[in-house]
Design a protein around this motif. Structure first.
Motif, PDB file in Angstrom:
ATOM      1  N   UNK A   1     -65.126  89.732 106.761  1.00  0.00           N
ATOM      2  CA  UNK A   1     -65.384  90.355 108.050  1.00  0.00           C
ATOM      3  C   UNK A   1     -64.115  90.562 108.868  1.00  0.00           C
ATOM      4  N   UNK A   2     -63.956  91.773 109.398  1.00  0.00           N
ATOM      5  CA  UNK A   2     -62.907  92.017 110.378  1.00  0.00           C
ATOM      6  C   UNK A   2     -63.353  91.431 111.705  1.00  0.00           C
ATOM      7  N   UNK A   3     -62.495  91.484 112.699  1.00  0.00           N
ATOM      8  CA  UNK A   3     -62.851  90.957 114.015  1.00  0.00           C
ATOM      9  C   UNK A   3     -64.059  91.690 114.592  1.00  0.00           C
ATOM     10  N   UNK A   4     -64.049  93.032 114.510  1.00  0.00           N
ATOM     11  CA  UNK A   4     -65.176  93.811 115.029  1.00  0.00           C
ATOM     12  C   UNK A   4     -66.456  93.519 114.255  1.00  0.00           C
ATOM     13  N   UNK A   5     -66.346  93.393 112.929  1.00  0.00           N
ATOM     14  CA  UNK A   5     -67.528  93.114 112.107  1.00  0.00           C
ATOM     15  C   UNK A   5     -68.096  91.737 112.427  1.00  0.00           C
ATOM     16  N   UNK A   6     -67.207  90.767 112.614  1.00  0.00           N
ATOM     17  CA  UNK A   6     -67.673  89.421 112.973  1.00  0.00           C
ATOM     18  C   UNK A   6     -68.369  89.436 114.331  1.00  0.00           C
ATOM     19  N   UNK A   7     -67.841  90.229 115.260  1.00  0.00           N
ATOM     20  CA  UNK A   7     -68.463  90.344 116.580  1.00  0.00           C
ATOM     21  C   UNK A   7     -69.849  90.981 116.460  1.00  0.00           C
ATOM     22  N   UNK A   8     -69.965  92.030 115.651  1.00  0.00           N
ATOM     23  CA  UNK A   8     -71.264  92.684 115.455  1.00  0.00           C
ATOM     24  C   UNK A   8     -72.270  91.698 114.882  1.00  0.00           C
ATOM     25  N   UNK A   9     -71.824  90.873 113.942  1.00  0.00           N
ATOM     26  CA  UNK A   9     -72.722  89.881 113.342  1.00  0.00           C
ATOM     27  C   UNK A   9     -73.194  88.873 114.386  1.00  0.00           C
TER      28      UNK A   9
ATOM     29  N   UNK B   1     -62.954  94.289 122.307  1.00  0.00           N
ATOM     30  CA  UNK B   1     -62.305  94.443 121.004  1.00  0.00           C
ATOM     31  C   UNK B   1     -62.439  95.847 120.453  1.00  0.00           C
ATOM     32  N   UNK B   2     -63.420  96.579 120.892  1.00  0.00           N
ATOM     33  CA  UNK B   2     -63.649  97.919 120.353  1.00  0.00           C
ATOM     34  C   UNK B   2     -64.184  98.823 121.447  1.00  0.00           C
ATOM     35  N   UNK B   3     -63.634 100.036 121.506  1.00  0.00           N
ATOM     36  CA  UNK B   3     -64.082 100.980 122.525  1.00  0.00           C
ATOM     37  C   UNK B   3     -65.530 101.396 122.304  1.00  0.00           C
ATOM     38  N   UNK B   4     -65.993 101.337 121.040  1.00  0.00           N
ATOM     39  CA  UNK B   4     -67.348 101.786 120.727  1.00  0.00           C
ATOM     40  C   UNK B   4     -68.366 100.656 120.740  1.00  0.00           C
ATOM     41  N   UNK B   5     -67.927  99.425 121.021  1.00  0.00           N
ATOM     42  CA  UNK B   5     -68.828  98.273 120.982  1.00  0.00           C
ATOM     43  C   UNK B   5     -68.828  97.611 122.357  1.00  0.00           C
ATOM     44  N   UNK B   6     -69.785  98.010 123.194  1.00  0.00           N
ATOM     45  CA  UNK B   6     -69.873  97.494 124.559  1.00  0.00           C
ATOM     46  C   UNK B   6     -70.751  96.246 124.544  1.00  0.00           C
ATOM     47  N   UNK B   7     -70.137  95.104 124.313  1.00  0.00           N
ATOM     48  CA  UNK B   7     -70.879  93.857 124.154  1.00  0.00           C
ATOM     49  C   UNK B   7     -71.711  93.541 125.387  1.00  0.00           C
TER      50      UNK B   7
END
Length: 304
Positions: A237-245, A275-281
């Motif tokens: 997992x990348x950082x973004x992928x880990x965040x999505x999980x 961490x990502x412009x497309x992932x608004x946590x």
């Protein structure tokens, strides 16, 4: 565009290799000379052997053959992704209008994806166009998805969400997972499909959780997806992928698991820097915390 032979010569010289260095044991010296002059073609097996010795992938070779330019379709895909992440809707509309009648099928498909992004953003109700339905049906008919389909997986999900066919939706989620698994070994993920799966699963989890009141199978599907995410090897997992999980696990706990655990996880996620412009946590968590609470109250869940 350079010829195959001219591109090989350019790569060989850039690496400081002689013809013997590059082609020795693969083709003869005379054949190598004719190949670089464009007087000979090679078999696929020979071409791969030469690329392996150059340590160049097929995608990089094509980029260099086009004189350091990506393919038109790849460039369009990048423009759509950038415009969407920046919420540049006028540019997305321009891309739709420009490419929806292209003679290139891949460009027309990407124009459909851009149109889908426009329609689905911030709108709870929208009707798929004939082009969107054709894309959805095409994906359904494929027994396995390749890298192109994996990159467009979330677009398929957005269309599938409105088709009111739970079994087809779940079959697509399973197909995404099985197709990704083909490209990943215990020690390597050369095409970064784990990131594609993570983005896909985040959208899938939201669809399943929000729709479980209307479609009873969704609750079982969401639980199965949750278990798969818990068991997933985080090494790739990348950082973004880990965040999505982590967001997926948090959402499931809010809707159907341990609310207190979800609250603790959400507090941690909220404190992370963007961490990502497309992932608004923050937006995802705020919206689903409210929806999950309402669902639990309707079920009479004492943990609501």
């Amino acid at each position: 565009m350079l010829s195959l032979g001219a591109t090989l010569k350019k790569l060989r010289l850039a690496r400081g290799m002689t013809q013997a260095d590059l082609y020795g044991g693969i083709v003869s010296r005379s054949f190598a000379g004719r190949l670089e002059r464009g007087e000979h073609d090679v078999t696929v097996e020979t071409f791969w052997a030469i690329l392996d010795r150059l340590a160049v992938s097929a995608d990089e070779f094509r980029f260099l053959q086009q004189e350091d330019h990506p393919s038109d379709a790849l460039r369009l895909e990048g423009q759509i992704g950038t415009a969407y992440s920046q919420q540049n809707f006028p540019w997305l509309r321009h891309l739709v209008q420009r490419y929806q009648t292209s003679t290139d099928p891949q460009e027309r498909e990407l124009a459909t994806v851009a149109d889908l992004a426009l329609r689905s953003f911030g709108s709870a109700s929208w009707a798929p166009t004939p082009a969107m339905l054709a894309l959805w049906q095409h994906f359904n008919q494929l027994t396995t998805w390749g890298l192109h389909e994996l990159r467009l997986g979330t677009a398929w999900l957005e269309i599938a969400q409105g088709q009111r066919q739970p079994a087809v939706l779940w079959a697509g989620i399973q197909k995404m997972h099985a197709s990704c698994a083909r490209y990943v070994s215990p020690t390597a993920d050369p095409f970064h499909v784990t990131d594609l799966r993570a983005s896909f699963d985040l959208v899938a989890m939201q669809i399943l959780l929000l729709g479980q009141v209307q479609f009873r199978p969704y609750r079982t599907y969401a639980q199965t997806l949750y278990q798969a995410l818990k068991a997933y090897d985080r090494w790739h997992l990348s950082t973004d992928a880990a965040l999505s999980r982590e967001i997926c696990l948090c959402l499931w706990d809010w809707y159907d698991g341990d609310v207190a655990a979800a609250d603790r996880r959400a507090a941690t996620l909220e404190n992370l820097p963007p961490l990502s412009a497309s992932l608004n946590t923050h937006a995802i968590l705020t919206s689903h915390r409210r929806h999950a609470l309402r669902q639990r109250q309707k079920r009479g869940d004492c943990h609501a």
